[in-house]
Design an enzyme around this catalytic site. Structure first.
Site, short mmCIF file in Angstrom:
data_model
loop_
_atom_site.label_atom_id
_atom_site.label_comp_id
_atom_site.label_asym_id
_atom_site.label_seq_id
_atom_site.Cartn_x
_atom_site.Cartn_y
_atom_site.Cartn_z
N GLY A 37 -19.29 35.77 -8.30
CA GLY A 37 -18.04 36.25 -8.87
C GLY A 37 -18.84 37.22 -10.20
O GLY A 37 -19.70 37.74 -10.03
N GLU A 79 -19.51 46.97 -9.56
CA GLU A 79 -19.42 48.19 -8.37
C GLU A 79 -20.43 47.79 -7.13
O GLU A 79 -20.10 48.08 -6.37
CB GLU A 79 -19.75 49.53 -9.16
CG GLU A 79 -18.45 50.13 -9.92
CD GLU A 79 -17.31 50.59 -8.95
OE1 GLU A 79 -17.46 50.91 -7.88
OE2 GLU A 79 -16.16 50.03 -9.45
N GLY A 80 -21.26 47.28 -7.71
CA GLY A 80 -22.34 46.71 -6.87
C GLY A 80 -21.69 45.82 -5.79
O GLY A 80 -21.83 46.06 -4.44
N HIS A 81 -20.89 44.75 -6.09
CA HIS A 81 -20.10 44.01 -5.11
C HIS A 81 -19.05 44.85 -4.41
O HIS A 81 -18.98 44.57 -3.10
CB HIS A 81 -19.57 43.05 -5.95
CG HIS A 81 -20.27 41.93 -6.70
ND1 HIS A 81 -20.54 41.85 -7.95
CD2 HIS A 81 -21.25 40.82 -6.26
CE1 HIS A 81 -21.26 40.86 -8.42
NE2 HIS A 81 -21.84 40.30 -7.52
N GLN A 140 -28.50 26.41 -7.22
CA GLN A 140 -29.65 27.69 -7.36
C GLN A 140 -30.01 27.99 -8.88
O GLN A 140 -30.87 28.87 -9.10
CB GLN A 140 -28.89 28.98 -6.69
CG GLN A 140 -27.87 29.66 -7.08
CD GLN A 140 -27.36 30.75 -6.19
OE1 GLN A 140 -26.75 30.70 -5.25
NE2 GLN A 140 -27.84 31.88 -6.55
O1 PAF Z 1 -26.47 36.77 -4.73
C1 PAF Z 1 -25.74 35.99 -5.16
O2 PAF Z 1 -24.60 36.22 -6.07
C2 PAF Z 1 -25.91 34.45 -4.81
O3 PAF Z 1 -27.26 34.16 -4.59
C3 PAF Z 1 -25.25 34.10 -3.43
C4 PAF Z 1 -25.71 34.98 -2.13
C5 PAF Z 1 -23.79 34.30 -3.60
C6 PAF Z 1 -25.29 32.35 -3.16
O4 PAF Z 1 -24.92 31.75 -4.20
#
Ligand code: PAF
Length: 435
Positions: A176, A180-182, A206
């Site tokens: 979330g 712009e990268g996403h 993570q």
């Molecule tokens: O790159 C990320 O935003 C996260 O590491 C991912 C790949 C969504 C996993 O939670």
């Protein structure tokens, strides 16, 4: 028998003759009874494309015992008989266009057919004739776009529908706070796949105990708006319990790709990434999955995991998107103080400087790393965690001595703001990235 509404349109040749011939054919097709035809209206062409003649539009109401796919075949045969070429090119002038708008009360989402027809209620040349036939178009407004789903059950049902309809599914996993990268990942998925699924889940597995899990920026309304803009079909935003229930206890052990760099600085990070991505791959069964190259080591870890565990997915790396001053876009950039924001451009400058040195003939690994460190040292606000030159692909270490290429990677902290911000960046020595 199902009650069906089909929109017709023509803007090439004898438009009225094309429409009337197709209506006659429908009247004579076994399994179809034409009930009513709306009046024909003339409308301007809407959409991007070459300038073109006005359309003759309307809607026909019919009853049919045919399946949706069989009716679609009939309609495509009529389009072809009118002279329309296949495969259809979007926004081109056309002798005849026949679109299924509603098919009983069914919703259909396959590669060839989406019903109710998306956006028909926004198009007056369809909605007007539908109203004339007495259809309450607002009742039939298609689901909002993207469809926002928060349960695994709904997601797996939606994916099953897509796969049964032969759709190529593209997955963009994210945490979330989309930028712009996403969006560039979503665009790549949109171009290459029939359906685009974005997941938004801040994955606790993570984050280390002292990291910013609870402070990680979250804004689902803004994320939904960005997904809408990027033409995403489904946004999956599950709560924690949907992804990992209380009994959850199986983790993906990661290998050499996860050693060093982020793997050393953030213990357990890649196990958490590999576990959540494996869970997403199992649920979403994507053909392709899109990841940003800013997290280059993550791509190597995910590729290895997908191949070792046998997920039939193609992992697609997408180029880093940068601010105009070179800073790589990241959800954490918002936490940089004003001064740190200015200072943060040193990361890309340092990488570019070493790459330039490589292009001018320097091949010695340590000299290239030394150049990155020297430029970083010019910015006292920047506290480097590591500077590395790794082999492309598997990110294995390159021995001292001359190199023929590789990827320069850097991670550094900026600590001036409310909370320390850790930024990553990297460039490929071989590839010609724009400066
Ligand atoms: O790159 C990320 O935003 C996260 O590491 C991912 C790949 C969504 C996993 O939670």
């Amino acid at each position: 028998m199902e009650l069906v509404y089909v929109a017709f349109g023509s803007n090439v040749g004898d438009r009225k003759a094309h429409v009337e011939a197709s209506l006659d054919c429908l009247r004579n097709t076994p399994g179809i009874s034409v009930l009513r035809v709306s009046g024909m209206i003339e409308t301007d062409f809407v959409g991007a494309g070459p300038e073109q003649e006005r359309f003759l539009n309307g809607v026909v109401e019919l009853k049919t015992s045919l399946t949706p796919m069989a009716l679609l075949c009939v309609l495509q045969a009529l389009e072809a008989a009118a002279g329309r070429k296949f495969p259809h090119e979007t926004n081109q002038p056309r002798e005849l266009d026949l679109d299924i708008i509603l098919f009983g009360s069914r919703t259909i989402d396959t590669r060839e057919l989406v019903v109710p027809h998306p956006r028909y209620h926004e198009r007056e040349f369809v909605a007007g004739p539908m109203r004339e036939l007495g259809v309450d178009v607002d009742v039939w407004v298609p689901k909002s776009s993207p469809l926002v789903i928060d349960s695994v059950e709904m997601l797996t049902a939606k994916v099953a529908e897509w796969l049964a309809g032969d759709c190529l599914v593209g997955l963009v996993p994210t945490m979330g706070s989309l930028h712009e990268g996403h969006k560039s990942l979503m665009r790549a998925a949109r171009e290459q796949c029939d359906r685009v699924l974005v997941t938004v889940f801040v994955n606790p597995l993570q984050f280390g105990p002292t990291e910013d899990f609870s402070a990680y920026p979250r804004d689902l309304a803004a994320d939904t708006a960005l997904c809408r803009d990027a033409g995403v079909d489904v946004l999956f935003a599950p709560a924690l319990g949907q992804m990992f229930d209380e009994q959850f206890s199986s983790y993906v052990a990661v290998g050499s790709e996860a050693e060093g760099m982020e793997g050393s600085v953030r213990a357990g990070h890649f196990q958490g990434v590999a576990t959540v991505v494996a869970r997403l791959f199992a649920m979403a069964r994507p053909h392709r999955a899109y990841f940003g190259e800013k997290d280059a080591q993550q791509i190597a870890v995910v590729r290895r995991m997908a191949s070792d565990l046998g997920f039939p997915v193609r992992v697609e790396p997408c180029a880093i998107v940068r601010e105009s001053d070179g800073l790589a876009l990241s959800s954490r950039n918002v936490y940089l103080s004003k001064n740190d924001r200015q200072a943060s451009t040193v990361l890309y400058r340092a990488l570019c400087s070493a790459r330039e040195q490589f292009r001018r003939g320097t091949r010695d690994r340590d000299q290239l790393l030394g150049r990155v460190r020297a430029v970083l040292a010019t910015e006292p606000r920047c506290r480097p965690d590591y500077v590395e030159l790794r082999r492309e692909g598997d990110f294995s270490e390159l021995p001292p001595g001359n190199v023929v290429g590789g990827r320069l990677l850097v991670a550094a902290k900026f600590v001036d703001g409310d909370r320390p911000v850790r930024l990553l960046d990297n460039v490929s020595l071989a590839k010609g990235e724009a400066q």
